[in-house]
Design a protein around this motif. Sequence first.
Motif, PDB file in Angstrom:
ATOM      1  N   HIS A   1       0.838  -1.194   0.000  1.00  0.00           N
ATOM      2  CA  HIS A   1       0.000   0.000   0.000  1.00  0.00           C
ATOM      3  C   HIS A   1       0.877   1.250   0.000  1.00  0.00           C
ATOM      4  O   HIS A   1       1.906   1.313   0.666  1.00  0.00           O
ATOM      5  N   GLY A   2       0.443   2.256  -0.764  1.00  0.00           N
ATOM      6  CA  GLY A   2       1.126   3.540  -0.738  1.00  0.00           C
ATOM      7  C   GLY A   2       2.413   3.579  -1.521  1.00  0.00           C
ATOM      8  O   GLY A   2       3.146   4.558  -1.448  1.00  0.00           O
ATOM      9  N   ARG A   3       2.703   2.548  -2.311  1.00  0.00           N
ATOM     10  CA  ARG A   3       3.935   2.550  -3.101  1.00  0.00           C
ATOM     11  C   ARG A   3       3.593   2.433  -4.569  1.00  0.00           C
ATOM     12  O   ARG A   3       2.628   1.796  -4.961  1.00  0.00           O
ATOM     13  N   PHE A   4       4.418   3.082  -5.390  1.00  0.00           N
ATOM     14  CA  PHE A   4       4.204   3.055  -6.820  1.00  0.00           C
ATOM     15  C   PHE A   4       5.457   2.519  -7.493  1.00  0.00           C
ATOM     16  O   PHE A   4       6.512   2.387  -6.888  1.00  0.00           O
ATOM     17  N   GLY A   5       5.331   2.214  -8.782  1.00  0.00           N
ATOM     18  CA  GLY A   5       6.473   1.700  -9.517  1.00  0.00           C
ATOM     19  C   GLY A   5       6.469   0.193  -9.571  1.00  0.00           C
ATOM     20  O   GLY A   5       5.477  -0.475  -9.297  1.00  0.00           O
ATOM     21  N   LEU A   6       7.616  -0.356  -9.929  1.00  0.00           N
ATOM     22  CA  LEU A   6       7.739  -1.793 -10.148  1.00  0.00           C
ATOM     23  C   LEU A   6       7.814  -2.536  -8.819  1.00  0.00           C
ATOM     24  O   LEU A   6       8.596  -2.195  -7.946  1.00  0.00           O
ATOM     25  N   HIS A   7       6.969  -3.564  -8.666  1.00  0.00           N
ATOM     26  CA  HIS A   7       6.943  -4.356  -7.443  1.00  0.00           C
ATOM     27  C   HIS A   7       7.176  -5.818  -7.795  1.00  0.00           C
ATOM     28  O   HIS A   7       6.321  -6.658  -7.607  1.00  0.00           O
ATOM     29  N   ILE A   8       8.330  -6.114  -8.317  1.00  0.00           N
ATOM     30  CA  ILE A   8       8.681  -7.491  -8.657  1.00  0.00           C
ATOM     31  C   ILE A   8       9.794  -7.935  -7.722  1.00  0.00           C
ATOM     32  O   ILE A   8      10.873  -7.340  -7.690  1.00  0.00           O
ATOM     33  N   GLY A   9       9.500  -8.951  -6.931  1.00  0.00           N
ATOM     34  CA  GLY A   9      10.517  -9.491  -6.039  1.00  0.00           C
ATOM     35  C   GLY A   9      11.509 -10.358  -6.792  1.00  0.00           C
ATOM     36  O   GLY A   9      11.338 -10.661  -7.973  1.00  0.00           O
ATOM     37  N   ARG A  10      12.535 -10.790  -6.072  1.00  0.00           N
ATOM     38  CA  ARG A  10      13.581 -11.584  -6.726  1.00  0.00           C
ATOM     39  C   ARG A  10      13.065 -12.918  -7.230  1.00  0.00           C
ATOM     40  O   ARG A  10      13.487 -13.399  -8.282  1.00  0.00           O
ATOM     41  N   VAL A  11      12.136 -13.519  -6.484  1.00  0.00           N
ATOM     42  CA  VAL A  11      11.604 -14.820  -6.912  1.00  0.00           C
ATOM     43  C   VAL A  11      10.819 -14.672  -8.209  1.00  0.00           C
ATOM     44  O   VAL A  11      11.026 -15.402  -9.177  1.00  0.00           O
ATOM     45  N   THR A  12       9.886 -13.707  -8.239  1.00  0.00           N
ATOM     46  CA  THR A  12       9.075 -13.496  -9.433  1.00  0.00           C
ATOM     47  C   THR A  12       9.953 -13.112 -10.618  1.00  0.00           C
ATOM     48  O   THR A  12       9.757 -13.588 -11.744  1.00  0.00           O
ATOM     49  N   HIS A  13      10.912 -12.241 -10.389  1.00  0.00           N
ATOM     50  CA  HIS A  13      11.841 -11.827 -11.446  1.00  0.00           C
ATOM     51  C   HIS A  13      12.562 -13.037 -12.023  1.00  0.00           C
ATOM     52  O   HIS A  13      12.689 -13.192 -13.242  1.00  0.00           O
ATOM     53  N   ALA A  14      13.012 -13.928 -11.156  1.00  0.00           N
ATOM     54  CA  ALA A  14      13.762 -15.105 -11.608  1.00  0.00           C
ATOM     55  C   ALA A  14      12.889 -16.053 -12.421  1.00  0.00           C
ATOM     56  O   ALA A  14      13.315 -16.542 -13.479  1.00  0.00           O
ATOM     57  N   VAL A  15      11.673 -16.321 -11.963  1.00  0.00           N
ATOM     58  CA  VAL A  15      10.845 -17.279 -12.700  1.00  0.00           C
ATOM     59  C   VAL A  15      10.394 -16.699 -14.026  1.00  0.00           C
ATOM     60  O   VAL A  15      10.256 -17.427 -15.021  1.00  0.00           O
ATOM     61  N   LEU A  16      10.169 -15.381 -14.092  1.00  0.00           N
ATOM     62  CA  LEU A  16       9.781 -14.777 -15.364  1.00  0.00           C
ATOM     63  C   LEU A  16      10.899 -14.854 -16.394  1.00  0.00           C
ATOM     64  O   LEU A  16      10.640 -14.858 -17.596  1.00  0.00           O
ATOM     65  N   HIS A  17      12.133 -14.915 -15.930  1.00  0.00           N
ATOM     66  CA  HIS A  17      13.265 -15.013 -16.852  1.00  0.00           C
ATOM     67  C   HIS A  17      13.696 -16.446 -17.151  1.00  0.00           C
ATOM     68  O   HIS A  17      14.249 -16.712 -18.217  1.00  0.00           O
ATOM     69  N   HIS A  18      13.452 -17.372 -16.232  1.00  0.00           N
ATOM     70  CA  HIS A  18      14.075 -18.695 -16.370  1.00  0.00           C
ATOM     71  C   HIS A  18      13.113 -19.882 -16.374  1.00  0.00           C
ATOM     72  O   HIS A  18      13.555 -21.011 -16.593  1.00  0.00           O
ATOM     73  N   ALA A  19      11.835 -19.662 -16.130  1.00  0.00           N
ATOM     74  CA  ALA A  19      10.892 -20.792 -16.111  1.00  0.00           C
ATOM     75  C   ALA A  19      10.801 -21.441 -17.487  1.00  0.00           C
ATOM     76  O   ALA A  19      10.974 -20.781 -18.524  1.00  0.00           O
ATOM     77  N   LEU A  20      10.496 -22.731 -17.500  1.00  0.00           N
ATOM     78  CA  LEU A  20      10.410 -23.506 -18.739  1.00  0.00           C
ATOM     79  C   LEU A  20       8.961 -23.753 -19.150  1.00  0.00           C
ATOM     80  O   LEU A  20       8.691 -24.622 -19.972  1.00  0.00           O
ATOM     81  N   CYS A  21       8.030 -23.000 -18.575  1.00  0.00           N
ATOM     82  CA  CYS A  21       6.611 -23.120 -18.910  1.00  0.00           C
ATOM     83  C   CYS A  21       5.984 -21.743 -18.710  1.00  0.00           C
ATOM     84  O   CYS A  21       6.628 -20.839 -18.164  1.00  0.00           O
ATOM     85  N   PRO A  22       4.732 -21.538 -19.130  1.00  0.00           N
ATOM     86  CA  PRO A  22       4.077 -20.259 -18.858  1.00  0.00           C
ATOM     87  C   PRO A  22       4.036 -19.949 -17.365  1.00  0.00           C
ATOM     88  O   PRO A  22       3.893 -20.846 -16.532  1.00  0.00           O
ATOM     89  N   VAL A  23       4.158 -18.653 -17.044  1.00  0.00           N
ATOM     90  CA  VAL A  23       4.196 -18.197 -15.651  1.00  0.00           C
ATOM     91  C   VAL A  23       3.011 -17.279 -15.383  1.00  0.00           C
ATOM     92  O   VAL A  23       2.786 -16.311 -16.123  1.00  0.00           O
TER      93      VAL A  23
END
Length: 300
Positions: free
Chosen positions: A269-291
């Motif tokens: 709450h009360g924050r703007f901008g990109l809110h991607i944690g390290r886990v989500t960032h990693a799976v979006l770059h390296h997963a072998l199936c749709p995320v």
Amino acid sequence: MKAMDRPMVVGVDGSEASLRAVDWAADEAALRGVPLHVVYASLWERYEHAVFPTGREPPSEKLLTDVLAVAAAKRARTRVPGLEVTTEVVPEGPVSVLRRAARKAAALVLGSRGRGSAAELLLGSVSLAVAGQADGPVIVVRGDPDDPSGSRVRGGGPVVVGVPAGAADSEAVRFAFREAARRGVPVEAVRAWHRPAHETADHPRFTGEPARVRRKRAAEALEAGLRAPADELPDVEVRRRIVEGQARTVLPDTSAGAALLVVGARHPHGRFGLHIGRVTHAVLHHALCPVAVVPEEEAP
């Protein structure tokens, strides 16, 4: 608009990856029994041309409308005959357009790459920004482009979900159960645990009980996170996995052969901008199936 009436929405940009996203979104719309809405943000092309000039004049907006949105809709109808498909071309930047579209969507589907190596960087940034800010589920279609099963939602693999710590009622876990029920596949619930850096397995002081305690806590967190969705959908088979390691490494490793990998994203709450944690960032770059990135509201 009721959740069950919301369309699947797919963002297109003319890339091969976005066409695979159209295929995936069309299959998903048919599976859910809802329409498909194709969205093209026309300033995407203008911005891309400005940042990565090709020496050629960009095509006219009318041509973009005809070639991108209409061609994507035709592709979806060919893939799923009888599917209701609508199109929309918006003269704005892609992040704001796609964020708005996600609010009214059952889920927003995006490709993971763009046109050419430089554009891939830009379009990847858009996907990250939308996944980190959207108010609804965002699905980024990853996987092997040469594997036909990678663009289909009816694969035989499980729906994998990362079960967060301290979340007895996770939207990501609920989403995973619903997707598994639609597909008739198991949920593979994963909870990662790890020793702090100073606690190594080969250090005699830190072998034994500390590791057992951490694993026990991970198992308890896993069971707590599964309780509510399992009660709601008791017919869904659940496979439990407690894995030692960092979640940002463990989850991509479990994605091979999965129908979908689901992770949650916190929107403080009360924050703007990109809110991607390290886990989500990693799976979006390296997963072998749709995320699927599912927003989980953080308490104020």
